[in-house]
Design a protein around this motif. Structure first.
Motif, short mmCIF file in Angstrom:
data_model
loop_
_atom_site.label_atom_id
_atom_site.label_comp_id
_atom_site.label_asym_id
_atom_site.label_seq_id
_atom_site.Cartn_x
_atom_site.Cartn_y
_atom_site.Cartn_z
N GLN A 85 0.81 -1.21 0.00
CA GLN A 85 0.00 0.00 0.00
C GLN A 85 0.85 1.27 0.00
OE1 GLN A 85 -3.47 0.25 2.46
NE2 GLN A 85 -3.58 -1.95 2.80
N GLY A 86 2.16 1.10 -0.01
CA GLY A 86 3.04 2.27 0.05
C GLY A 86 2.94 2.98 1.38
N LEU A 87 2.59 2.24 2.42
CA LEU A 87 2.40 2.82 3.75
C LEU A 87 3.74 3.21 4.35
CD1 LEU A 87 0.05 3.34 5.74
CD2 LEU A 87 0.56 1.11 6.75
N GLU A 88 3.86 4.46 4.75
CA GLU A 88 5.09 4.94 5.36
C GLU A 88 5.04 4.68 6.86
OE1 GLU A 88 7.79 6.11 3.96
OE2 GLU A 88 6.97 5.97 1.92
N LEU A 89 5.94 3.82 7.33
CA LEU A 89 6.01 3.49 8.75
C LEU A 89 7.23 4.14 9.38
CD1 LEU A 89 5.31 -0.36 8.49
CD2 LEU A 89 3.69 1.41 9.20
N LYS A 90 7.06 4.62 10.59
CA LYS A 90 8.21 5.12 11.34
C LYS A 90 9.04 3.94 11.84
CE LYS A 90 5.89 9.38 12.77
NZ LYS A 90 5.43 10.21 13.91
N GLU A 91 10.29 4.21 12.18
CA GLU A 91 11.19 3.14 12.58
C GLU A 91 10.69 2.39 13.81
OE1 GLU A 91 13.95 1.64 11.39
OE2 GLU A 91 13.50 2.71 9.55
N ASP A 92 9.94 3.07 14.67
CA ASP A 92 9.47 2.41 15.88
C ASP A 92 8.03 1.93 15.79
OD1 ASP A 92 8.36 4.93 15.88
OD2 ASP A 92 8.69 5.32 18.01
N ASP A 93 7.45 1.95 14.57
CA ASP A 93 6.09 1.44 14.39
C ASP A 93 6.11 -0.07 14.13
OD1 ASP A 93 4.94 3.93 14.64
OD2 ASP A 93 4.71 4.25 12.48
N VAL A 94 5.04 -0.71 14.51
CA VAL A 94 4.79 -2.11 14.16
C VAL A 94 3.48 -2.18 13.40
CG1 VAL A 94 4.01 -4.30 15.16
CG2 VAL A 94 6.12 -3.26 15.97
#
Length: 396
Positions: A85-94
Motif C-alpha cells: 500500500q506504500g504505507l510509510e512506517l516510522k522506525e518504531d512502528d509495528v
C-alpha cells in the motif's frame, strides 16, 4: 537484450495423496497438458522454500522465490502488505496483518470458524474497516483497509512494546480449532484486547458485517527493507497478483506492480487480465514477470478438493498456455510456494515441485508435472532463494 522470463506461481498447489482421489494429488488429477509438456521438455526438480527456522507461510516462501533470503529480510507478514500500500512506517512502528474473521465466542472458549469472514468482498470490508477505525481508533492503533478480508493495524511506537513479541497463529492455520492459546496472548495486552473487543461490538451491530464477527491481528513487524531486484538480477521486472503480499514484495524490491481489475485471489479471478498485463509488460520492454495465482491455496484452506483440481487446471489452460504461446522463446519457471494439503487445510514445509523450460536445456522426459515426478528426478534446490539464481544460470 536479455531473454524474456516468465515465472508462473500457483500458490499452495502442492498436496498430499488423497484417498478419495485413489491416492493421487489434485495436481496429478487435474488436466495440465501444457505444464506436462513443458516439464517433459525442461528441467524438473524440487525446492525447499521454507527455512527450517521459519513457519511455512506464503510471505516467507514467496520472498525466497523472488531471490531474497527470508532469514535475512523477513520482518513479518504485516510489513509486506504495508509495503503493497506504500504505507510509510516510522522506525518504531509495528504493523499487523489483520483478518476479518468469524469466531464463535471471542474468548477462552472461542472457536475459529472462518479466517476470511465468508470471503467478504473488498467494497463491503472497507465499510466495516472504516466503521471500526472511526469507533475504536486511538493514539496507539490505526486500522487501515486492504483487500477482501486482509487489512492492516498499525501500532504506533510498537517496536519496543511487549506486543511486538506476541506469537499469534495465522487464522488460516486454526480453522474449526479453539483460539484459547491465542486469546491468552492477546489478553496480555489490555490495550490490544480493548481494541479487539471494541471492534467486535461494532461488527455485531453493523448491518454489512455478514459472517464477520472479529478482527484477528497477526504477523506483526517493523517496516520491510529489500534490495532492488534490478540490482540483483539486472532485469526490468514486474509482479502480477490479486494479493497485497505479492504486491508488497514487488514494491519493496523496486519491481513494477501491476493491478488487475477483477483479480480476486479466488477460482473466479480475472485470468485473462493477468495474461494480458504480462504480455503488455514484456512487449513493452520488460524482461521478467512474476504471475501469481492464489486460487489453489484458498481451495486448500477450504478443504475443497474439486475446486482445487479445477483451479490447477485453469492455471494450466488460462495462464501457462497463453503465456507460453505468446513467448515461445521465453524461459518459463513454474512452481508453487508451499503445499496446502486438503488433509490439514494449512501450509506445510514439503519441498515444492518446479520445472524450468528454455531452449537448450536437457529434457527431463517426465511423463507429467507432479509432486512425485519432481521428487523422482533427484534434482533438489535446498534453499528457496537459490532457485531463481539457479534458473538464471541455466539459461545463460
Amino acid at each position: 537484450m536479455s531473454q524474456k522470463f516468465l515465472f508462473l506461481l500457483a500458490d499452495g498447489m502442492g498436496d498430499w495423496p488423497i484417498e478419495s482421489l485413489s491416492g493421487k494429488t489434485p495436481l496429478e488429477v487435474a488436466k495440465t497438458p501444457v505444464m506436462d509438456r513443458l516439464a517433459k521438455e525442461g528441467v524438473v526438480g524440487t525446492c525447499a522454500t521454507i527455512p527450517e527456522t521459519m513457519p511455512p507461510g506464503s510471505d516467507v516462501a514467496n520472498m525466497a522465490l523472488l531471490g531474497f533470503n527470508p532469514e535475512t529480510y523477513h520482518t513479518g507478514r504485516g510489513p509486506i502488505e504495508a509495503a503493497a500500500q506504500g504505507l510509510e512506517l516510522k522506525e518504531d512502528d509495528v504493523v499487523w496483518r489483520t483478518n476479518l474473521v468469524t469466531i464463535d465466542n471471542f474468548g477462552p472458549d472461542g472457536i475459529m470458524r472462518d479466517y476470511s469472514g465468508g470471503h467478504i468482498h473488498t467494497e463491503t470490508s472497507r465499510v466495516l474497516v472504516n466503521a471500526v477505525a472511526n469507533a475504536c481508533g486511538s493514539e496507539t492503533f490505526e486500522f487501515i483497509p486492504g483487500v477482501q478480508y486482509r487489512h492492516l493495524l498499525v501500532q504506533k511506537g510498537g517496536a519496543s512494546a511487549p506486543e511486538a513479541q506476541f506469537d499469534i497463529r495465522p487464522p488460516h492455520d486454526i480453522t474449526d480449532q479453539p483460539i484459547d492459546r491465542d486469546y491468552a496472548v492477546y489478553a496480555q495486552s489490555p490495550r490490544l484486547l480493548a481494541y479487539l473487543n471494541c471492534a467486535a461490538s461494532v461488527l455485531a451491530e453493523h448491518s454489512d458485517a455478514g459472517a464477520v464477527t472479529n478482527l484477528w491481528p497477526w504477523g506483526q513487524g517493523k517496516a520491510l527493507r529489500l534490495p532492488q531486484f534490478a540490482d540483483l538480477f539486472g532485469r526490468r521486472s514486474a509482479v502480477i497478483s490479486a494479493v497485497d503480499l505479492i504486491k508488497g514484495l514487488g514494491r519493496a524490491a523496486g519491481m513494477d506492480v501491476i493491478d488487475i481489475p477483477g483479480a480476486t485471489g479466488l477460482l473466479d479471478t480475472n485470468y485473462q487480465g493477468k495474461v494480458d498485463a504480462a504480455i503488455s509488460f514484456l512487449n513493452g520492454g520488460g524482461d521478467f514477470v512474476f504471475v501469481h495465482l492464489e486460487g489453489p491455496d484458498e481451495c486448500g484452506h477450504g478443504g475443497q478438493i474439486e475446486d482445487k483440481i479445477e483451479s490447477i487446471a485453469r492455471f494450466d489452460k488460462l495462464v501457462a498456455a497463453p503465456l507460453s504461446e505468446a513467448f515461445p522463446d521465453a524461459a518459463v519457471l513454474v512452481c508453487c510456494d508451499h503445499f496446502t494439503p486438503i488433509a490439514v487445510k494449512t501450509h506445510t514445509k514439503d519441498p515444492v515441485p518446479f520445472f524450468l523450460h528454455a531452449k537448450g536445456l536437457p529434457a527431463s522426459g517426465v511423463s507429467a508435472f507432479t509432486e512425485r515426478t519432481a521428487q523422482e528426478t533427484g534434482l533438489h534446490i535446498d534453499k528457496g532463494y537459490e532457485l531463481l539464481p539457479y534458473a538464471f544460470s541455466q539459461i545463460g
